[in-house]
Design a protein around this motif. Structure first.
Motif, mmCIF file in Angstrom:
data_model
loop_
_atom_site.group_PDB
_atom_site.id
_atom_site.type_symbol
_atom_site.label_atom_id
_atom_site.label_comp_id
_atom_site.label_asym_id
_atom_site.label_seq_id
_atom_site.Cartn_x
_atom_site.Cartn_y
_atom_site.Cartn_z
ATOM 1 N N ASN A 81 0.895 -1.353 -0.028
ATOM 2 C CA ASN A 81 -0.075 -0.185 0.007
ATOM 3 C C ASN A 81 0.836 1.338 -0.062
ATOM 4 O O ASN A 81 0.500 2.128 0.604
ATOM 5 C CB ASN A 81 -1.053 0.023 1.200
ATOM 6 C CG ASN A 81 -1.899 -1.300 1.225
ATOM 7 O OD1 ASN A 81 -2.342 -1.357 0.070
ATOM 8 N ND2 ASN A 81 -2.172 -1.601 2.261
ATOM 9 N N ALA A 82 1.980 1.305 -0.727
ATOM 10 C CA ALA A 82 2.724 2.533 -0.858
ATOM 11 C C ALA A 82 2.595 2.920 -2.180
ATOM 12 O O ALA A 82 2.494 2.381 -3.038
ATOM 13 C CB ALA A 82 4.168 2.107 -0.581
ATOM 14 N N MET A 83 2.444 4.264 -2.289
ATOM 15 C CA MET A 83 2.083 5.119 -3.584
ATOM 16 C C MET A 83 3.382 5.394 -4.086
ATOM 17 O O MET A 83 3.982 6.088 -3.609
ATOM 18 C CB MET A 83 1.308 6.198 -3.334
ATOM 19 C CG MET A 83 0.701 6.991 -4.716
ATOM 20 S SD MET A 83 -0.228 6.047 -5.757
ATOM 21 C CE MET A 83 -1.790 6.147 -4.819
ATOM 22 N N VAL A 84 3.902 4.890 -5.309
ATOM 23 C CA VAL A 84 4.911 5.568 -6.029
ATOM 24 C C VAL A 84 4.677 5.753 -7.584
ATOM 25 O O VAL A 84 3.683 5.402 -8.100
ATOM 26 C CB VAL A 84 6.209 4.198 -6.267
ATOM 27 C CG1 VAL A 84 6.475 3.747 -4.734
ATOM 28 C CG2 VAL A 84 5.554 2.942 -6.903
ATOM 29 N N SER A 85 5.530 6.778 -7.788
ATOM 30 C CA SER A 85 5.621 7.413 -9.421
ATOM 31 C C SER A 85 6.526 6.585 -10.175
ATOM 32 O O SER A 85 7.825 6.532 -9.816
ATOM 33 C CB SER A 85 5.671 8.581 -9.444
ATOM 34 O OG SER A 85 4.555 9.559 -8.650
ATOM 35 N N VAL A 86 6.088 6.013 -11.551
ATOM 36 C CA VAL A 86 7.077 5.266 -12.056
ATOM 37 C C VAL A 86 6.946 5.766 -13.504
ATOM 38 O O VAL A 86 5.752 6.128 -14.086
ATOM 39 C CB VAL A 86 6.771 3.803 -11.966
ATOM 40 C CG1 VAL A 86 7.698 3.025 -12.979
ATOM 41 C CG2 VAL A 86 6.661 3.270 -10.776
ATOM 42 N N THR A 121 0.678 -3.850 -13.190
ATOM 43 C CA THR A 121 0.338 -5.247 -12.647
ATOM 44 C C THR A 121 1.474 -5.815 -12.010
ATOM 45 O O THR A 121 1.374 -6.476 -11.060
ATOM 46 C CB THR A 121 -0.191 -6.280 -14.105
ATOM 47 O OG1 THR A 121 -1.267 -5.533 -14.542
ATOM 48 C CG2 THR A 121 -0.345 -7.810 -13.369
ATOM 49 N N VAL A 122 2.735 -5.821 -12.787
ATOM 50 C CA VAL A 122 4.029 -6.389 -12.094
ATOM 51 C C VAL A 122 4.259 -5.696 -10.830
ATOM 52 O O VAL A 122 4.707 -6.350 -9.830
ATOM 53 C CB VAL A 122 5.193 -6.523 -13.321
ATOM 54 C CG1 VAL A 122 6.368 -6.913 -12.717
ATOM 55 C CG2 VAL A 122 4.745 -7.296 -14.267
ATOM 56 N N MET A 123 4.638 -4.410 -10.921
ATOM 57 C CA MET A 123 5.135 -3.763 -9.753
ATOM 58 C C MET A 123 4.074 -3.301 -8.602
ATOM 59 O O MET A 123 4.298 -3.631 -7.427
ATOM 60 C CB MET A 123 5.321 -2.032 -10.229
ATOM 61 C CG MET A 123 6.474 -2.239 -11.136
ATOM 62 S SD MET A 123 7.007 -0.644 -11.714
ATOM 63 C CE MET A 123 8.022 -0.289 -10.237
ATOM 64 N N GLY A 124 2.740 -3.665 -9.062
ATOM 65 C CA GLY A 124 1.812 -3.574 -7.694
ATOM 66 C C GLY A 124 1.618 -4.836 -7.070
ATOM 67 O O GLY A 124 1.157 -4.848 -6.108
ATOM 68 N N SER A 125 2.086 -5.923 -7.679
ATOM 69 C CA SER A 125 2.293 -7.157 -7.026
ATOM 70 C C SER A 125 3.523 -7.347 -6.095
ATOM 71 O O SER A 125 3.816 -8.515 -5.381
ATOM 72 C CB SER A 125 2.315 -8.480 -8.046
ATOM 73 O OG SER A 125 3.205 -8.412 -8.808
ATOM 74 N N MET A 126 4.322 -6.388 -5.862
ATOM 75 C CA MET A 126 5.591 -6.613 -5.177
ATOM 76 C C MET A 126 5.855 -5.167 -4.029
ATOM 77 O O MET A 126 4.826 -4.311 -4.105
ATOM 78 C CB MET A 126 6.910 -5.970 -6.156
ATOM 79 C CG MET A 126 6.813 -7.136 -7.343
ATOM 80 S SD MET A 126 8.159 -6.723 -8.395
ATOM 81 C CE MET A 126 9.772 -7.152 -7.410
ATOM 82 N N ASP A 127 6.416 -5.517 -3.062
ATOM 83 C CA ASP A 127 6.493 -4.681 -1.983
ATOM 84 C C ASP A 127 7.559 -3.510 -2.406
ATOM 85 O O ASP A 127 8.122 -3.751 -3.459
ATOM 86 C CB ASP A 127 7.238 -5.536 -0.548
ATOM 87 C CG ASP A 127 6.015 -6.541 -0.138
ATOM 88 O OD1 ASP A 127 4.997 -6.124 -0.270
ATOM 89 O OD2 ASP A 127 6.572 -7.319 0.618
#
Length: 307
Positions: A81-86, A121-127
């Motif tokens: 549940n951390a919001m990041v900009s990519v 999808t990929v980065m949302g499944s990781m811490d």
């Protein structure tokens, strides 16, 4: 000019126009598709090509070189549940002009949206920690998924690179504090290990010193005992000599024996702790005579030994 001449000139001009319309020069790194009555027939490769005017027409002009597509910045919510900009970039190349032209509409837009969707999808499944430390793994997973999805379009995705991952400012500050605490913890552990090692070395040094001291005391006691043993042997031999001399009636041996006991008695009295000053009569000539007797006794023993 006759009508025949005008007609001939018209035919010649028409042939020139048809020839001009039928000749196509394709630049290097490009391929054009040819449609006949709206249906794909073939692709024109770089160089000089001919088509049938009016019947054939150019459908799509495709760039066959490797191209770069910028992936705009998007917000992603990680597994914790951390919001990041990519953001990132995609490198792709068209391998099949016909598929790229007719299997998908607006190839660039489709590739971009497919990449953005798979990034979420990929980065949302990781811490968050995995995002920051496993960027190569993320790139590899994205490349596998996107390349497989674009294969039916005649496109080869060669690379996908995540350029920047930007957590929120408050999260960055929290990570900095966590990192500092971790470093302080490691420093404290190393300091404690150093102190422990120093204590171990000091104890080991004390142990070795005690062992060496005990070895020295043992050696000193052994040598002292050996010295006492030799002294006792010497006294025993002297006593034996005196006893033999007395048995033979030698007066000098008797004087030596009396003088020895006399000196020992004086030594005992002199070393007593409660005696400070002693007055006692002493015949010096008697002691001197006894000492002379000792000398005569030794000389006699030496003469016998030489005989």
């Amino acid at each position: 000019m006759s009508e025949f001449g005008v007609f001939t000139l018209f035919l010649f001009g028409l042939a020139v126009v048809i020839l001009f319309l039928g000749v196509k020069s394709i630049p290097q790194g490009n391929e054009w598709t040819v449609e006949r009555f709206g249906r794909f027939t073939r692709s024109l490769r770089p160089g000089l090509n001919l088509i049938v005017p009016v019947v054939d027409r150019i459908g799509q002009k495709l760039n066959m070189m490797e191209q770069v597509l910028d992936v705009p910045t998007q917000e992603i919510i990680t597994k914790d549940n951390a919001m990041v900009s990519v953001d990132g970039v995609v490198f792709y190349q068209v391998l099949d002009a016909a598929k790229a032209a007719y299997e998908v509409s607006n190839l660039e837009y489709a590739t971009l949206n497919l990449t953005m969707t798979n990034i979420r999808t990929v980065m949302g499944s990781m811490d968050l920690d995995e995002l920051l430390s496993k960027r190569d793994e993320i790139n590899a997973r994205l490349l596998t998924v996107v390349d497989e999805a674009t294969t039916p379009w005649g496109v080869k995705v060669t690379r996908i690179e995540i350029k920047d991952i930007s957590p929120p400012l408050d999260l960055v500050e929290s990570m900095a504090r966590q990192m500092k605490a971790e470093r302080d913890k490691r420093a404290a552990i190393l300091e404690a290990e150093g102190a422990r090692q120093a204590e171990i070395l000091k104890a080991d040094g004390d142990k070795q010193a005690a062992i060496l001291q005990a070895e020295g005391e043992k050696e000193a006691a052994f040598r002292e005992a050996e010295a006492r043993e030799r002294l006792a042997e010497a006294e025993a031999r002297a006593t034996t000599m005196v006893s033999d001399a007395i048995a033979k009636g030698d007066v000098q041996a008797v004087n030596y024996f009396v003088a020895q006991k006399y000196v020992e008695a004086l030594q005992t009295i002199g070393t007593a702790p409660n005696q400070k000053l002693i007055f006692m009569p002493m015949e010096a000539s008697g002691v001197i005579g006894a000492i002379g007797g000792v000398a005569e006794l030794a000389k006699s023993a030496m003469q016998k030994g030489g005989a």
